[in-house]
Design a protein around this motif. Sequence first.
Motif, short mmCIF file in Angstrom:
data_model
loop_
_atom_site.label_atom_id
_atom_site.label_comp_id
_atom_site.label_asym_id
_atom_site.label_seq_id
_atom_site.Cartn_x
_atom_site.Cartn_y
_atom_site.Cartn_z
N GLY A 1 -3.57 33.02 29.28
CA GLY A 1 -2.98 31.90 28.56
C GLY A 1 -1.99 32.33 27.50
O GLY A 1 -1.90 31.72 26.43
N GLY A 2 -1.24 33.39 27.78
CA GLY A 2 -0.22 33.86 26.84
C GLY A 2 -0.72 34.87 25.82
O GLY A 2 -0.02 35.18 24.87
N HIS A 3 -1.93 35.40 26.02
CA HIS A 3 -2.48 36.38 25.08
C HIS A 3 -2.35 37.81 25.58
O HIS A 3 -3.21 38.65 25.33
CB HIS A 3 -3.95 36.06 24.79
CG HIS A 3 -4.12 34.77 24.06
ND1 HIS A 3 -3.83 34.63 22.73
CD2 HIS A 3 -4.52 33.55 24.49
CE1 HIS A 3 -4.06 33.37 22.36
NE2 HIS A 3 -4.47 32.70 23.42
N GLY A 4 -1.27 38.11 26.26
CA GLY A 4 -0.97 39.47 26.68
C GLY A 4 -1.58 39.84 28.02
O GLY A 4 -2.49 39.19 28.53
N ALA A 5 -1.02 40.90 28.60
CA ALA A 5 -1.53 41.46 29.84
C ALA A 5 -2.47 42.62 29.50
O ALA A 5 -2.36 43.23 28.44
CB ALA A 5 -0.36 41.96 30.69
N HIS A 6 -3.39 42.89 30.42
CA HIS A 6 -4.39 43.93 30.18
C HIS A 6 -4.68 44.71 31.46
O HIS A 6 -4.69 44.14 32.55
CB HIS A 6 -5.69 43.30 29.66
CG HIS A 6 -5.49 42.48 28.44
ND1 HIS A 6 -5.40 43.00 27.18
CD2 HIS A 6 -5.31 41.15 28.30
CE1 HIS A 6 -5.21 42.03 26.31
NE2 HIS A 6 -5.14 40.89 26.97
N LEU A 7 -4.94 46.00 31.30
CA LEU A 7 -5.31 46.88 32.40
C LEU A 7 -6.69 47.45 32.10
O LEU A 7 -6.92 47.98 31.02
CB LEU A 7 -4.32 48.03 32.54
CG LEU A 7 -2.85 47.65 32.74
CD1 LEU A 7 -1.96 48.89 32.67
CD2 LEU A 7 -2.68 46.92 34.07
N GLY A 8 -7.61 47.36 33.06
CA GLY A 8 -8.96 47.86 32.87
C GLY A 8 -9.23 49.08 33.74
O GLY A 8 -9.20 48.99 34.97
N LEU B 1 -6.37 48.63 28.25
CA LEU B 1 -5.08 48.70 27.57
C LEU B 1 -4.49 47.30 27.60
O LEU B 1 -4.59 46.60 28.61
CB LEU B 1 -4.12 49.64 28.30
CG LEU B 1 -4.53 51.10 28.36
CD1 LEU B 1 -3.61 51.86 29.30
CD2 LEU B 1 -4.49 51.71 26.98
N GLY B 2 -3.88 46.90 26.50
CA GLY B 2 -3.27 45.59 26.45
C GLY B 2 -2.04 45.58 25.57
O GLY B 2 -1.80 46.51 24.80
N ASN B 3 -1.27 44.51 25.70
CA ASN B 3 -0.07 44.37 24.87
C ASN B 3 -0.15 43.08 24.04
O ASN B 3 0.84 42.43 23.80
CB ASN B 3 1.20 44.41 25.71
CG ASN B 3 1.28 43.30 26.75
OD1 ASN B 3 0.38 42.45 26.85
ND2 ASN B 3 2.34 43.30 27.54
N SER B 4 -1.35 42.77 23.58
CA SER B 4 -1.55 41.50 22.88
C SER B 4 -1.63 41.63 21.36
O SER B 4 -1.82 40.64 20.68
CB SER B 4 -2.85 40.84 23.37
OG SER B 4 -3.95 41.68 23.09
N GLY B 5 -1.49 42.80 20.82
CA GLY B 5 -1.62 42.95 19.37
C GLY B 5 -0.82 44.12 18.85
O GLY B 5 -0.11 44.79 19.60
N PRO B 6 -0.97 44.40 17.57
CA PRO B 6 -0.22 45.51 16.97
C PRO B 6 -0.72 46.86 17.46
O PRO B 6 -1.87 47.01 17.85
CB PRO B 6 -0.49 45.34 15.48
CG PRO B 6 -1.79 44.62 15.42
CD PRO B 6 -1.84 43.73 16.62
#
Length: 130
Positions: free
Chosen positions: A40-47, A58-63
């Motif tokens: 829902g727009g809170h970044g992509a993530h790899l598990g 790993l994600g691109n949702s924060g600093p």
Amino acid sequence: MIDHIGLNTADLTRARAFYDATLAALGITLQMEVTEEMTGGHGAHLGYGTEGKPFFWLGNSGPTGGAAHVAFVAPDQAAVDAFYRAALAAGGRDNGAPGLRPHYHASYYAAFVIDPDGNNIEAVNHGAAA
């Protein structure tokens, strides 16, 4: 007991290339991919993990800050060495070549690298030294 850990990255594509190569040396592979649309727009993530269970995310949702330290268990010293070579080949920086660290304990064999976001990533084997 820790179920999973996650790091934020400034560049998920770059991080994926680094961790695909580096963690494969330890038998850890990409288990799940979650798109930004799915969150829902809170970044992509790899598990990453084993046997269908992601435990390193790993994600691109924060600093990003590069302040994290993550240590992965290696099955033997050869895997520590392979991790280190793969990490350097994938763009990581040396932060401690493979070798014994007797100040931790007599058979603590580890290597340390800095990932593309500045995190200190370690592979360690606690078995008897070869």
